[in-house]
Design a protein around this motif. Structure first.
Motif, PDB file in Angstrom:
ATOM      1  N   PHE A 106     -62.646  10.724  38.799  1.00 20.91           N
ATOM      2  CA  PHE A 106     -63.326  10.328  37.538  1.00 20.91           C
ATOM      3  C   PHE A 106     -63.446   8.855  37.752  1.00 20.91           C
ATOM      4  O   PHE A 106     -62.183   8.006  37.775  1.00 20.91           O
ATOM      5  CB  PHE A 106     -62.943  10.838  36.370  1.00 20.91           C
ATOM      6  N   PHE A 107     -64.477   8.003  37.562  1.00 26.46           N
ATOM      7  CA  PHE A 107     -64.601   6.726  37.860  1.00 26.46           C
ATOM      8  C   PHE A 107     -65.575   6.131  36.839  1.00 26.46           C
ATOM      9  O   PHE A 107     -66.555   6.641  36.020  1.00 26.46           O
ATOM     10  CB  PHE A 107     -64.937   6.338  39.099  1.00 26.46           C
ATOM     11  N   ARG A 108     -65.164   4.773  36.543  1.00 25.04           N
ATOM     12  CA  ARG A 108     -66.308   3.991  35.745  1.00 25.04           C
ATOM     13  C   ARG A 108     -66.537   2.759  36.789  1.00 25.04           C
ATOM     14  O   ARG A 108     -65.669   2.019  37.217  1.00 25.04           O
ATOM     15  CB  ARG A 108     -65.495   3.416  34.580  1.00 25.04           C
ATOM     16  N   ARG A 130     -70.114   5.491  31.388  1.00 29.14           N
ATOM     17  CA  ARG A 130     -70.580   6.504  31.942  1.00 29.14           C
ATOM     18  C   ARG A 130     -69.605   6.985  33.255  1.00 29.14           C
ATOM     19  O   ARG A 130     -69.587   6.608  34.130  1.00 29.14           O
ATOM     20  CB  ARG A 130     -71.863   6.439  32.563  1.00 29.14           C
ATOM     21  N   VAL A 131     -68.837   8.406  32.909  1.00 26.95           N
ATOM     22  CA  VAL A 131     -67.992   8.786  33.590  1.00 26.95           C
ATOM     23  C   VAL A 131     -68.678   9.517  34.658  1.00 26.95           C
ATOM     24  O   VAL A 131     -69.694  10.406  34.426  1.00 26.95           O
ATOM     25  CB  VAL A 131     -67.035   9.724  32.979  1.00 26.95           C
ATOM     26  N   ASN A 145     -78.799  13.628  33.478  1.00 25.89           N
ATOM     27  CA  ASN A 145     -79.380  12.665  34.494  1.00 25.89           C
ATOM     28  C   ASN A 145     -78.593  11.317  34.548  1.00 25.89           C
ATOM     29  O   ASN A 145     -78.183  10.700  33.434  1.00 25.89           O
ATOM     30  CB  ASN A 145     -80.490  12.483  33.934  1.00 25.89           C
ATOM     31  N   CYS A 146     -77.957  10.874  35.585  1.00 21.35           N
ATOM     32  CA  CYS A 146     -77.310   9.628  35.709  1.00 21.35           C
ATOM     33  C   CYS A 146     -78.270   8.435  35.255  1.00 21.35           C
ATOM     34  O   CYS A 146     -77.694   7.440  34.948  1.00 21.35           O
ATOM     35  CB  CYS A 146     -77.021   9.430  37.192  1.00 21.35           C
ATOM     36  N   PHE A 147     -79.482   8.549  35.378  1.00 22.81           N
ATOM     37  CA  PHE A 147     -80.526   7.502  35.025  1.00 22.81           C
ATOM     38  C   PHE A 147     -80.736   7.444  33.709  1.00 22.81           C
ATOM     39  O   PHE A 147     -81.302   6.615  33.067  1.00 22.81           O
ATOM     40  CB  PHE A 147     -81.817   7.436  35.958  1.00 22.81           C
ATOM     41  N   GLN A 190     -72.352  12.177  40.929  1.00 23.18           N
ATOM     42  CA  GLN A 190     -72.584  13.146  39.487  1.00 23.18           C
ATOM     43  C   GLN A 190     -71.733  12.727  38.529  1.00 23.18           C
ATOM     44  O   GLN A 190     -71.074  12.429  38.357  1.00 23.18           O
ATOM     45  CB  GLN A 190     -71.944  14.476  40.193  1.00 23.18           C
ATOM     46  N   CYS A 191     -73.035  12.170  37.292  1.00 21.67           N
ATOM     47  CA  CYS A 191     -72.520  11.795  36.193  1.00 21.67           C
ATOM     48  C   CYS A 191     -71.788  12.995  35.441  1.00 21.67           C
ATOM     49  O   CYS A 191     -72.450  14.235  35.377  1.00 21.67           O
ATOM     50  CB  CYS A 191     -73.790  11.235  35.419  1.00 21.67           C
ATOM     51  N   ILE A 192     -70.823  12.838  34.536  1.00 20.59           N
ATOM     52  CA  ILE A 192     -70.163  13.767  33.798  1.00 20.59           C
ATOM     53  C   ILE A 192     -70.302  13.469  32.410  1.00 20.59           C
ATOM     54  O   ILE A 192     -70.485  14.669  31.672  1.00 20.59           O
ATOM     55  CB  ILE A 192     -68.626  13.652  34.299  1.00 20.59           C
ATOM     56  N   ALA A 193     -70.088  12.394  31.713  1.00 23.47           N
ATOM     57  CA  ALA A 193     -70.075  12.079  30.487  1.00 23.47           C
ATOM     58  C   ALA A 193     -70.256  10.886  30.110  1.00 23.47           C
ATOM     59  O   ALA A 193     -69.998   9.968  30.874  1.00 23.47           O
ATOM     60  CB  ALA A 193     -68.827  12.800  29.520  1.00 23.47           C
ATOM     61  N   ASP A 194     -70.664  10.512  29.100  1.00 18.48           N
ATOM     62  CA  ASP A 194     -70.638   9.050  28.432  1.00 18.48           C
ATOM     63  C   ASP A 194     -69.637   8.942  27.182  1.00 18.48           C
ATOM     64  O   ASP A 194     -69.702  10.005  26.230  1.00 18.48           O
ATOM     65  CB  ASP A 194     -71.904   8.669  27.684  1.00 18.48           C
ATOM     66  N   VAL A 195     -68.728   8.092  27.544  1.00 16.86           N
ATOM     67  CA  VAL A 195     -67.552   8.066  26.314  1.00 16.86           C
ATOM     68  C   VAL A 195     -67.079   6.632  26.121  1.00 16.86           C
ATOM     69  O   VAL A 195     -67.669   5.856  26.649  1.00 16.86           O
ATOM     70  CB  VAL A 195     -66.311   8.653  27.259  1.00 16.86           C
TER      71      VAL A 195
END
Length: 170
Positions: free
Chosen positions: A93-95, A63-64, A43-45, A159-164
């Motif tokens: 992919f973005f921040r 959050r990528v 979930n992006c939120f 679409q959220c992919i990962a937290d890095v």
């Protein structure tokens, strides 16, 4: 009218959900609050930042995410590699770095890397379109110095992919 945009009776326009999601991602990145609850990993939120990482809750500052166009294809941008492997490459992919004027954002283009930390060239053999199969090779991301300013109301989905942890200085 485009995807996700509506006009109010007074003639003003609603920016749509993509703007709201990217604004929420920026807020979450800026807060970097720790919370041990993780109800959903996609979930992006989801708060706090780091909540998308599973199973560990390591330090994260980014959050990528990907943006999808009206036809469902990923939005792409160019970046200059730090590794010198190529002059310019393409990423989806973005921040989020900043938001302004209700629905505009400055996005940092993230370098996609494989499990060996080598840049993944996402373009297909035609040199034009993203090879969707290559997205599965991406295991890591690296911050780049390439940023792009976008009107988020032009996109249909995020679409959220990962937290890095990209070692971003705030």
């Amino acid at each position: 009218m485009g995807c996700g945009k509506t006009t109010n009776p007074n003639g003003s326009r609603n920016s749509g959900c993509v703007c709201d999601v990217v604004r929420a991602i920026l807020d979450i990145q800026n807060q970097a609050v720790r919370d041990e609850c993780s109800p959903c990993t996609a979930n992006c939120f989801l708060e706090p930042l780091g909540g998308i990482m599973s199973p560990s809750r390591n330090h994260a500052d980014t959050r990528v995410f990907m943006l999808l166009t009206n036809d469902g294809s990923p939005f792409k941008a160019f970046f200059k590699t730090k590794h010198g492997e190529s002059d310019f490459c393409t990423s989806v992919f973005f921040r989020v770095e900043d938001m302004f004027d209700d629905c505009c954002a400055t996005l940092r283009v993230l370098e996609p890397e494989d499990h060996h930390h080598k840049t993944v060239d996402l373009l297909g053999d035609d040199g034009c379109c993203i090879d969707m199969g290559k997205l599965c090779d991406v295991k890591h991301w690296q911050s780049t110095e390439s940023c792009i300013t976008v009107d988020l109301s032009c996109f249909c989905a995020v679409q959220c992919i990962a937290d890095v942890d990209l070692n971003i200085c705030n």
